[in-house]
Design an enzyme around this catalytic site. Structure first.
Site, mmCIF file in Angstrom:
data_model
loop_
_atom_site.group_PDB
_atom_site.id
_atom_site.type_symbol
_atom_site.label_atom_id
_atom_site.label_comp_id
_atom_site.label_asym_id
_atom_site.label_seq_id
_atom_site.Cartn_x
_atom_site.Cartn_y
_atom_site.Cartn_z
ATOM 1 N N SER A 76 0.823 -1.200 0.000
ATOM 2 C CA SER A 76 0.000 0.000 0.000
ATOM 3 C C SER A 76 0.864 1.261 0.000
ATOM 4 O O SER A 76 2.006 1.251 0.460
ATOM 5 C CB SER A 76 -0.900 0.028 1.233
ATOM 6 O OG SER A 76 -1.733 -1.104 1.264
HETATM 7 N N1 SAH Z 1 -0.687 -5.031 4.104
HETATM 8 C C1 SAH Z 1 0.037 -4.924 2.851
HETATM 9 C C2 SAH Z 1 -0.885 -4.757 1.666
HETATM 10 C C3 SAH Z 1 -1.310 -6.049 1.167
HETATM 11 S S1 SAH Z 1 -2.277 -6.042 -0.305
HETATM 12 C C4 SAH Z 1 1.050 -3.806 2.940
HETATM 13 O O1 SAH Z 1 1.641 -3.635 3.958
HETATM 14 O O2 SAH Z 1 1.309 -3.132 1.990
HETATM 15 C C5 SAH Z 1 -3.597 -7.092 0.241
HETATM 16 C C6 SAH Z 1 -3.223 -8.499 0.628
HETATM 17 O O3 SAH Z 1 -4.427 -9.169 1.020
HETATM 18 C C7 SAH Z 1 -2.632 -9.320 -0.496
HETATM 19 O O4 SAH Z 1 -1.405 -9.853 -0.090
HETATM 20 C C8 SAH Z 1 -3.661 -10.433 -0.723
HETATM 21 O O5 SAH Z 1 -3.095 -11.660 -1.107
HETATM 22 C C9 SAH Z 1 -4.319 -10.517 0.635
HETATM 23 N N2 SAH Z 1 -5.642 -11.132 0.644
HETATM 24 C C10 SAH Z 1 -6.635 -11.016 -0.276
HETATM 25 N N3 SAH Z 1 -7.715 -11.722 0.102
HETATM 26 C C11 SAH Z 1 -7.418 -12.304 1.296
HETATM 27 C C12 SAH Z 1 -8.114 -13.173 2.188
HETATM 28 N N4 SAH Z 1 -9.362 -13.599 1.942
HETATM 29 N N5 SAH Z 1 -7.485 -13.571 3.320
HETATM 30 C C13 SAH Z 1 -6.222 -13.142 3.603
HETATM 31 N N6 SAH Z 1 -5.513 -12.340 2.793
HETATM 32 C C14 SAH Z 1 -6.093 -11.924 1.651
#
Ligand code: SAH
Length: 223
Positions: A76
């Site tokens: 993000s």
């Molecule tokens: N927190 C991260 C951003 C991650 S993007 C940061 O620090 O930048 C969102 C993440 O959510 C992705 O890695 C994706 O694989 C995960 N994700 C999507 N659906 C999900 C689910 N149902 N359960 C757990 N993780 C999920």
């Protein structure tokens, strides 16, 4: 001793903090604050974001932008990480549930401000890479699990705070159930590629749950 390369990265991280502060001022009417808490900014200044982006992207880590982390996912934008962390209003005693570990950057920021972070990621290779990075950085108050975050983490519930970094259309009911009375949740809501709202949910001491919208955002979908 820091090497010249370390100093370049530290200067870049300071510029990132300046850019986050500018964003907070610009967005004040929308986000309801003109600055983020000093503890949040200190955590953003302390976590080495370049360690969380793919090899070869380190020089771009401190640009105030989201970046691809592989597997179709993104790390993000720093301003959004700071805003979500600020909206959570963390205390050092809090047990936090994070859904969407991704590269583990937001996890590392949370770990500096809370007692313990439980983080769920659906893509095994992202979870493994995040675990290795957090371990390398000596961050010990984080527990990672692979699975569907929509189910929360029943065996560790209730949580004082819940943060979701991928967008569902509606809040998964297990997450509301697993929020402690007096607890708070920060979650993007909406369909992929349509307008989504960063939403703040709160549970009062009697267990009633209410939400309010904060900022229009664009997150990858919760799958
Ligand atoms: N927190 C991260 C951003 C991650 S993007 C940061 O620090 O930048 C969102 C993440 O959510 C992705 O890695 C994706 O694989 C995960 N994700 C999507 N659906 C999900 C689910 N149902 N359960 C757990 N993780 C999920």
């Amino acid at each position: 001793m820091t090497t010249p390369d370390d100093e370049t990265l530290i200067r870049a991280r300071h510029r990132m903090l300046d850019s986050i502060e500018d964003d907070a001022r610009d967005m004040a009417p929308l986000i309801g604050r003109a600055a983020f808490a000093p503890a949040v900014m200190a955590a953003m200044g302390a976590v080495p974001r370049h360690r969380f982006v793919p090899a070869g992207q380190g020089h771009r880590a401190y640009v105030n932008r989201p970046l691809p982390i592989g597997h179709g996912q993104t790390i993000s934008q720093p301003t959004i990480v700071a805003l979500m962390t600020d909206l959570l209003d963390l205390a050092p005693t809090h047990r936090v549930l994070e859904i969407g570990t991704g590269c583990g950057y937001q996890t590392a920021v949370l770990a500096r401000l809370a007692a313990r972070v439980f983080s769920v990621e659906t893509i095994p290779r992202l979870s493994e890479a995040a675990a290795a990075r957090l371990d390398d950085l000596g961050i010990v108050n984080v527990i990672l699990r692979r699975g569907d975050g929509a189910e929360g983490w029943p065996s560790e519930a209730p949580f004082d705070r819940i943060i979701v970094t991928a967008a569902p259309e509606r809040i998964p009911p297990p997450l509301i159930d697993q929020l402690a009375p007096g607890g708070r949740m920060v979650i993007p809501l909406g369909r992929p590629w349509e307008r989504q709202w960063l939403t703040v949910g709160g549970k009062d001491s009697a267990g009633a749950f209410t939400t309010r919208r904060n900022l229009p955002v664009a997150f990858v979908p919760l799958v």
